[in-house]
Design an enzyme around this catalytic site. Structure first.
Site, short mmCIF file in Angstrom:
data_model
loop_
_atom_site.label_atom_id
_atom_site.label_comp_id
_atom_site.label_asym_id
_atom_site.label_seq_id
_atom_site.Cartn_x
_atom_site.Cartn_y
_atom_site.Cartn_z
N HIS A 96 13.48 -56.51 -56.28
CA HIS A 96 14.55 -56.02 -55.43
C HIS A 96 15.40 -57.12 -54.81
O HIS A 96 16.39 -56.86 -54.17
CB HIS A 96 13.98 -55.15 -54.30
CG HIS A 96 13.26 -55.95 -53.24
ND1 HIS A 96 12.01 -56.46 -53.42
CD2 HIS A 96 13.66 -56.35 -52.01
CE1 HIS A 96 11.64 -57.11 -52.34
NE2 HIS A 96 12.62 -57.07 -51.46
C1 UD1 Z 1 14.75 -55.24 -47.05
C2 UD1 Z 1 14.41 -56.59 -46.39
C3 UD1 Z 1 13.53 -57.41 -47.34
C4 UD1 Z 1 12.32 -56.63 -47.78
C5 UD1 Z 1 12.77 -55.30 -48.40
C6 UD1 Z 1 11.60 -54.45 -48.85
C7 UD1 Z 1 16.09 -57.58 -44.89
C8 UD1 Z 1 17.07 -58.67 -44.76
N1 UD1 Z 1 15.59 -57.38 -46.12
O1 UD1 Z 1 15.57 -55.50 -48.17
O2 UD1 Z 1 13.10 -58.56 -46.65
O3 UD1 Z 1 11.60 -57.38 -48.75
O4 UD1 Z 1 13.54 -54.59 -47.42
O5 UD1 Z 1 12.02 -53.24 -49.33
O6 UD1 Z 1 15.80 -56.93 -43.91
N2 UD1 Z 1 18.04 -48.01 -49.41
C9 UD1 Z 1 17.79 -46.69 -49.71
N3 UD1 Z 1 16.76 -46.08 -49.05
C10 UD1 Z 1 16.01 -46.71 -48.12
C11 UD1 Z 1 16.29 -48.05 -47.83
C12 UD1 Z 1 17.30 -48.68 -48.49
O7 UD1 Z 1 18.43 -46.08 -50.55
O8 UD1 Z 1 15.11 -46.09 -47.55
C13 UD1 Z 1 19.16 -48.69 -50.10
C14 UD1 Z 1 20.21 -49.12 -49.10
O9 UD1 Z 1 21.17 -48.13 -48.92
C15 UD1 Z 1 20.77 -50.36 -49.73
C16 UD1 Z 1 19.61 -50.92 -50.53
O10 UD1 Z 1 18.67 -49.89 -50.68
O11 UD1 Z 1 21.82 -50.06 -50.60
C17 UD1 Z 1 19.01 -52.14 -49.88
O12 UD1 Z 1 18.43 -51.84 -48.61
P1 UD1 Z 1 18.41 -52.90 -47.41
O13 UD1 Z 1 17.64 -52.31 -46.29
O14 UD1 Z 1 19.76 -53.39 -47.13
O15 UD1 Z 1 17.62 -54.16 -47.95
P2 UD1 Z 1 16.38 -54.33 -48.91
O16 UD1 Z 1 16.88 -54.88 -50.19
O17 UD1 Z 1 15.54 -53.08 -48.95
#
Ligand code: UD1
Length: 381
Positions: free
Chosen positions: A220
């Protein structure tokens, strides 16, 4: 004593669970109960990225869910700070406890210190020395501000000393993730792989096939999934080479799913009959698959640690790690292979038939949360 702790994203939930248990155990016996308030920023909001973990790990419902959701880093951190400031000024805790390195960790530590509230960081001192990683910035700022820094290993303690952190602030307590692993491994063992696939599958994998040799994949990190060329090369390799050796079980992170579709790679993965594509799975399910796997491919931090404790060979799809204690050269299970296909291939053939060799670094003994709580109480007396 009043403690306010904050979580935001999936890897935080495994770290807060044993801490909550330690507080509950303390409150049963002590005449000085701790008032604990749990805040969820709402960064991770999907049922299987959040609620599922609260249920499985027996974490109480958060007292407040801020509903921050997704957004750019500045948006997530900014919104969390604005909301958290209101909570902190109203609750006036003695301590704010933050865990790990996600955006909630950074936002809450800055807000707490600006309100003159003591801050404790669980999982302090980890350093990848890679400033292009958002988590590294979160770690550096949080550690600089915190009053108590709980380190999982001696390498992390040394990092903090080298940065000039006063010795009295640093407490080497071990790895709290191992408390969670210890508390749940028996339950995980009782799960059945076919049921895990059945419950979570996306691509209608035909379960009449015998699934013997499995590998597990999770990716990811922006450095692996946000660059089309890098992701495409990885997918080509997985779909053509790795599947010759293994069934590849892939619980897919929402960020990665979005990118696969954007780069027209989704169908290729979906249609490969040796790739078992799953929605994000629960903690116990992941432990079970990890334990069964001949090899894990991952860019996650926590999985490098879990592989080390379970002894599963771990090909870490990164060029650096903030968790060097998990590397083979220190007795762990992880090998840094970056996203270079030749590296991954070479190491895969080397480790694929290796015996699992579980390893416990010092103080990875399941009692970390208890040590943390003791230190917090001692500091406050
Ligand atoms: C975050 C953490 C990372 C951790 C990871 C584990 C930070 C900087 N990063 O990254 O350290 O390793 O989580 O998962 O805090 N999304 C969904 N559903 C959800 C959550 C996210 O669809 O429940 C989507 C969001 O809309 C976004 C993408 O996934 O487009 C990334 O989510 P985001 O929370 O920004 O960061 P992660 O890559 O999950």
């Amino acid at each position: 004593m009043k403690i306010l702790s904050i979580v935001g994203a999936r890897p935080n939930f495994m770290k807060i669970s044993p801490f909550v248990d330690a507080i509950n155990a303390h409150n049963k016996e002590s005449h000085h109960p701790i008032h604990h308030i749990l805040i969820h920023t709402g960064q991770h909001y999907d049922h299987n990225m959040s609620e599922e973990f609260f249920k499985t790990l027996n974490i109480p419902e958060p007292d407040i869910n801020m509903g921050i959701g997704s957004g750019s880093h500045a948006q997530q951190v900014g919104k969390t700070m604005i909301e958290f400031e209101k909570i902190v000024t109203e609750v006036k805790p003695d301590w704010v406890v933050v865990v790990g390195d996600v955006n909630a960790t950074l936002a809450a530590s800055i807000t707490a210190k600006k309100e003159n509230i003591k801050c404790a960081h669980i999982e302090a001192g980890l350093r990848s020395k890679d400033m292009s990683m958002p988590e590294e910035i979160n770690r550096l700022v949080t550690d600089r501000l915190s009053d108590l820094l709980f380190t999982p290993d001696r390498i992390s303690t040394t990092n903090l000393i080298q940065e000039g952190t006063p010795l009295e602030k640093i407490k080497f307590v071990g790895n709290i993730m191992v408390d969670t692993l210890e508390n749940n491994i028996i339950k995980a063992h009782s799960l059945n792989i076919h049921e895990i696939i059945e419950k979570n599958q996306i691509n209608g994998f035909n379960q009449s096939q015998e699934i013997n040799d499995i590998g597990v994949l999770t990716i990811h990190r922006p450095s692996n999934v946000d660059d089309k060329l890098i992701l495409e090369r990885l997918i080509d390799f997985l779909c053509s080479e790795v599947v010759k050796e293994l069934y590849l079980i892939w619980p897919i992170h929402p960020r990665t799913g979005t990118r696969l579709k954007e780069y027209n790679l989704w169908e290729k993965v979906m249609n490969n009959d040796k790739i078992i594509l799953l929605n994000p799975i629960g903690y116990l399910e992941m432990l079970k698959l990890n334990d069964l796997a001949k090899v894990v491919f991952t860019d996650s931090g926590g999985l490098q640690e879990e592989c080390t404790v379970l002894g599963t060979p771990c090909l870490t799809l990164r060029w650096n790690t903030e968790r060097p204690i998990t590397l083979k050269k220190f007795g762990g299970a992880s090998i840094l292979v970056g996203n270079d296909i030749n590296n991954i291939q070479r190491e895969l053939y080397r480790v694929i038939n290796e015996k699992h060799e579980p390893f416990r670094p010092e103080l990875w003994d399941g009692n970390t949360a208890e040590r943390i709580l003791k230190e917090l109480i001692n500091f406050s007396n």
